[in-house]
Design an enzyme around this catalytic site. Structure first.
Site, PDB file in Angstrom:
ATOM      1  N   ASP A  43       8.407   6.780   8.119  1.00 23.49           N
ATOM      2  CA  ASP A  43       7.907   6.264   9.387  1.00 23.49           C
ATOM      3  C   ASP A  43       6.761   7.176   9.760  1.00 23.49           C
ATOM      4  O   ASP A  43       6.922   8.396   9.838  1.00 23.49           O
ATOM      5  CB  ASP A  43       8.981   6.245  10.473  1.00 23.49           C
ATOM      6  CG  ASP A  43       8.605   5.267  11.577  1.00 23.49           C
ATOM      7  OD1 ASP A  43       8.445   4.076  11.283  1.00 23.49           O
ATOM      8  OD2 ASP A  43       8.455   5.692  12.741  1.00 23.49           O
ATOM      9  N   SER A  44       5.612   6.581   9.927  1.00 21.03           N
ATOM     10  CA  SER A  44       4.423   7.398  10.118  1.00 21.03           C
ATOM     11  C   SER A  44       3.499   6.765  11.129  1.00 21.03           C
ATOM     12  O   SER A  44       3.633   5.593  11.479  1.00 21.03           O
ATOM     13  CB  SER A  44       3.692   7.591   8.786  1.00 21.03           C
ATOM     14  OG  SER A  44       3.385   6.334   8.211  1.00 21.03           O
ATOM     15  N   GLY A  96      -4.982   1.251   7.267  1.00 20.96           N
ATOM     16  CA  GLY A  96      -4.581   1.665   8.606  1.00 20.96           C
ATOM     17  C   GLY A  96      -5.698   2.380   9.348  1.00 20.96           C
ATOM     18  O   GLY A  96      -6.824   1.895   9.441  1.00 20.96           O
ATOM     19  N   TYR A  97      -5.398   3.571   9.846  1.00 24.16           N
ATOM     20  CA  TYR A  97      -6.355   4.352  10.626  1.00 24.16           C
ATOM     21  C   TYR A  97      -7.213   5.282   9.761  1.00 24.16           C
ATOM     22  O   TYR A  97      -7.993   6.076  10.294  1.00 24.16           O
ATOM     23  CB  TYR A  97      -5.616   5.177  11.690  1.00 24.16           C
ATOM     24  CG  TYR A  97      -4.908   4.330  12.729  1.00 24.16           C
ATOM     25  CD1 TYR A  97      -5.587   3.875  13.862  1.00 24.16           C
ATOM     26  CD2 TYR A  97      -3.570   3.989  12.586  1.00 24.16           C
ATOM     27  CE1 TYR A  97      -4.950   3.109  14.824  1.00 24.16           C
ATOM     28  CE2 TYR A  97      -2.919   3.213  13.539  1.00 24.16           C
ATOM     29  CZ  TYR A  97      -3.608   2.770  14.656  1.00 24.16           C
ATOM     30  OH  TYR A  97      -2.978   2.005  15.602  1.00 24.16           O
ATOM     31  N   ASP A  98      -7.081   5.202   8.448  1.00 32.08           N
ATOM     32  CA  ASP A  98      -7.841   6.082   7.546  1.00 32.08           C
ATOM     33  C   ASP A  98      -9.349   6.092   7.824  1.00 32.08           C
ATOM     34  O   ASP A  98      -9.978   7.149   7.755  1.00 32.08           O
ATOM     35  CB  ASP A  98      -7.598   5.714   6.084  1.00 32.08           C
ATOM     36  CG  ASP A  98      -6.204   6.087   5.600  1.00 32.08           C
ATOM     37  OD1 ASP A  98      -5.452   6.728   6.359  1.00 32.08           O
ATOM     38  OD2 ASP A  98      -5.869   5.740   4.450  1.00 32.08           O
ATOM     39  N   HIS A 148       0.836  -1.208   0.000  1.00 27.34           N
ATOM     40  CA  HIS A 148       0.000   0.000   0.000  1.00 27.34           C
ATOM     41  C   HIS A 148       0.869   1.256   0.000  1.00 27.34           C
ATOM     42  O   HIS A 148       0.595   2.223  -0.715  1.00 27.34           O
ATOM     43  CB  HIS A 148      -0.920   0.029   1.224  1.00 27.34           C
ATOM     44  CG  HIS A 148      -2.002  -1.000   1.215  1.00 27.34           C
ATOM     45  ND1 HIS A 148      -3.002  -1.029   0.274  1.00 27.34           N
ATOM     46  CD2 HIS A 148      -2.248  -2.046   2.048  1.00 27.34           C
ATOM     47  CE1 HIS A 148      -3.814  -2.041   0.519  1.00 27.34           C
ATOM     48  NE2 HIS A 148      -3.379  -2.676   1.585  1.00 27.34           N
ATOM     49  N   LYS A 149       1.920   1.247   0.827  1.00 28.32           N
ATOM     50  CA  LYS A 149       2.794   2.417   0.900  1.00 28.32           C
ATOM     51  C   LYS A 149       3.557   2.623  -0.408  1.00 28.32           C
ATOM     52  O   LYS A 149       3.736   3.754  -0.855  1.00 28.32           O
ATOM     53  CB  LYS A 149       3.792   2.283   2.058  1.00 28.32           C
ATOM     54  CG  LYS A 149       3.234   2.651   3.417  1.00 28.32           C
ATOM     55  CD  LYS A 149       4.352   2.779   4.439  1.00 28.32           C
ATOM     56  CE  LYS A 149       3.823   3.204   5.793  1.00 28.32           C
ATOM     57  NZ  LYS A 149       4.916   3.386   6.783  1.00 28.32           N
TER      58      LYS A 149
END
Length: 199
Positions: A69-70, A153-155, A13-14
């Site tokens: 890094d996120s 993720g947290y989207d 995805h990234k």
């Protein structure tokens, strides 16, 4: 001539998202995924962990390497999950479990106290070994329930600031183009563009 840059992640995805962000301003750069060993991310900041990953990818491939890094930082939790965002519910990196745990922890927190920010720190290790770090922050707040089918993720629980009142959406309800132009990674990448000029 296309220049290849390795993105230090095994997260497809990234890689896809970075490729789309990069293509908007640098179509001459090709972002490729990293197939080497995963380094131990034992830094205590986004910047330290991004550099650990970028250095490992550069050493493994010999190419210029980018690493992101996120994570999500929630004000009422003192900035957590932060660097532990991917592991918030345990070492399995279970995105659904991470999201569910965060929602549960905030179940009785009212809207005025649900402020949060997506943070992205991008490290660049150029082919000559020089190192650079930039940061992007996307402010918003957390929804009370997940909404939307896009993103990852947290989207599904992050509502970015700056939307019209009454039509606020989570990032998972954004189009890919909307996310690519506004996200924390896009903001960090804007700061990175001048540094990519020498690649």
């Amino acid at each position: 001539m296309v220049t290849r840059v390795v993105l230090a992640t095994h997260n497809a995805h990234k890689v896809e998202e970075f490729g789309q962000i990069v293509a908007r301003t640098r179509p001459d750069l090709e972002v490729i995924g990293y197939d080497g060993p995963e380094p131990i991310e034992d830094g205590v900041t986004f910047a330290e962990n991004a550099l650990i990953k970028a250095r490992a990818a550069h050493a493994h491939t010999g190419l210029a390497a980018l690493a992101d890094d996120s994570g999500i930082c929630v004000d009422v939790l003192g900035g957590s999950p932060g660097i532990f965002s991917a592991y918030w519910a345990g070492q399995k990196k279970d995105a659904a479990a991470n999201l569910a745990l965060l929602l549960d922890q905030l179940h009785d927190i009212s809207d005025p106290h649900r402020a949060a920010q997506f943070h992205s720190t991008i490290a660049l290790v150029a082919a000559d070994g020089s190192e650079h770090v930039v940061q992007g922050i996307w402010p918003g707040r957390l929804a009370h329930a997940a909404a939307g089918q896009g993103g990852f993720g947290y989207d599904p629980i992050f509502i970015p600031d700056g939307q019209d009142a009454g039509s606020e959406r989570t990032v998972a309800e954004f189009t890919a183009a909307e996310k690519q132009s506004q996200s924390h990674r896009a903001r960090a990448f804007e700061a990175l563009i001048p540094l990519l000029a020498g690649l």
